[in-house]
Design an enzyme around this catalytic site. Structure first.
Site, mmCIF file in Angstrom:
data_model
loop_
_atom_site.group_PDB
_atom_site.id
_atom_site.type_symbol
_atom_site.label_atom_id
_atom_site.label_comp_id
_atom_site.label_asym_id
_atom_site.label_seq_id
_atom_site.Cartn_x
_atom_site.Cartn_y
_atom_site.Cartn_z
ATOM 1 N N VAL A 1 70.054 -18.698 -20.323
ATOM 2 C CA VAL A 1 71.037 -19.676 -20.258
ATOM 3 C C VAL A 1 70.943 -20.553 -21.478
ATOM 4 C CG1 VAL A 1 71.523 -21.906 -19.156
ATOM 5 C CG2 VAL A 1 70.908 -20.089 -17.929
ATOM 6 N N CYS A 2 72.106 -20.685 -22.245
ATOM 7 C CA CYS A 2 72.214 -21.428 -23.567
ATOM 8 C C CYS A 2 71.057 -20.774 -24.567
ATOM 9 C CB CYS A 2 71.897 -22.838 -23.293
ATOM 10 S SG CYS A 2 72.251 -24.083 -24.402
ATOM 11 N N THR A 3 70.240 -21.702 -25.139
ATOM 12 C CA THR A 3 69.326 -21.219 -26.291
ATOM 13 C C THR A 3 68.324 -20.382 -25.624
ATOM 14 O OG1 THR A 3 68.210 -23.184 -25.997
ATOM 15 C CG2 THR A 3 69.846 -23.246 -27.811
#
Length: 334
Positions: A105-107
């Site tokens: 998720v994301c970074t």
């Protein structure tokens, strides 16, 4: 029962950490039979969340050895891009080697990259950090304009809320379109968000450029069926091809022809989901030269050929799920 292990590292973003449990847990609630066991995993069973969004010290029931039998491992984003503990990287590599599905998720993409799991693969991350990811890991084919990327058994999602889209996609893969649609309904989100991350990328100050790129994007979308060339697009934008490429990269995170390809694939997906048109007709309306060309690009970007995609994602109306989420408890008035 499929085990979903959410791997939390120090400086984890609390929202990212909660996303997988929210989606997979809701899928349990709306499915005729619960399908997932959700584990929050942390080295030493303790982790501290990012202070910027409100720090928390979390104690979990699961240590790194809980990854050993996970079917899916999800790595939430964090704000520190330093390489994680070598034990974490070894655990991720081992999970992937034995066939587990790995997602970020994301970074969280940076953690998968540090483990070497994204070399020579397509991936995405939050648009703000796409350049940093590219600089650190040049072997990754990074697409900063999409909400999520599925490349084999590895999925990566864009910034923050895109993790919801990715996890919902994984539910759809596991349990079908009907359960995914009910999960989306209870989560109060669309079953499949249209568009990509490019719409959220920060645009330069309009006063800093003399191009009306928004008009050109609308024109391209309205003319997907035409065999548009780079020269056609540059002519509409009243720019040289070189300037067009530069402005497109800064404002959308990709090139004009790649943006056009993604728009055609999005439109082809919409037609496959909502019409009975033949593949040849869909290809023609979406602007692909042949049905074969559409199959090639569509499969590369979605992980499914057009016909299996239609079978999996064709819009359906389902009955009320057998199990409902519990209603909030009312406080008694005194």
């Amino acid at each position: 029962m499929r085990v979903v292990a959410v791997l939390a590292l120090d400086n984890v973003v609390a929202f990212d950490l909660a996303v997988p449990g929210q989606i997979f847990g809701t899928a349990n609630a709306v499915s005729p039979t619960p399908a997932y066991e959700i584990r929050i995993v942390a080295a030493g069973r303790r982790v501290r969340s990012e202070t910027l969004f409100g720090a928390m010290d979390l104690h979990t029931d699961w240590d790194l050895d809980a990854l050993a039998d996970a079917h899916t491992v999800v790595v939430p984003g964090r704000t520190a891009f330093t390489d994680p503990d070598p034990r974490v990287l070894r655990a991720l590599r081992a999970a992937h080697a034995r066939g587990a599905r790995i997602a970020s998720v994301c970074t969280g993409t940076f953690t998968l990259a540090a483990a070497g799991l994204l070399d020579d693969r397509r991936a995405t991350t939050h648009w703000r950090y796409a350049a940093e990811l590219s600089n650190r890991y040049p072997r990754i084919d990074i697409d900063p304009a999409v909400l999520f990327v599925e490349d084999g058994r590895i999925c990566t999602s864009a910034g923050v809320a895109a993790g919801l889209d990715m996890c919902l996609h994984l539910v759809r893969r596991d349990l079908g379109a009907a359960v995914a649609a009910d999960t989306a309904r209870f989560t109060v989100m669309p079953p499949q968000r249209r568009g990509g991350q490019a719409q959220f990328i920060t645009h330069p100050d309009p006063g800093a450029t003399d191009t009306a790129l928004d008009d050109t994007l609308h024109w391209m979308t309205a003319n997907l069926h035409r065999p548009l060339t780079l020269a056609d697009i540059a002519d509409h934008a009243a720019l040289s091809i070189r300037s067009l490429n530069r402005h497109f990269r800064s404002q959308t995170g990709t090139t004009p022809l790649q943006w056009l390809l993604h728009a055609r694939i999005r439109y082809a997906r919409q037609l496959l989901e909502t019409t009975d048109h033949s593949i040849e007709t869909v290809a023609r309306h979406a602007g692909f030269t042949t049905a074969t060309a559409m199959r090639h690009h569509f499969t590369r970007h979605t992980g499914l050929a057009p016909l299996p995609y239609r079978a999996n994602f064709r819009a359906t109306h389902t009955a009320e799920p057998r199990r409902m989420l519990a209603s909030p408890t009312r406080k008694r008035s005194r």
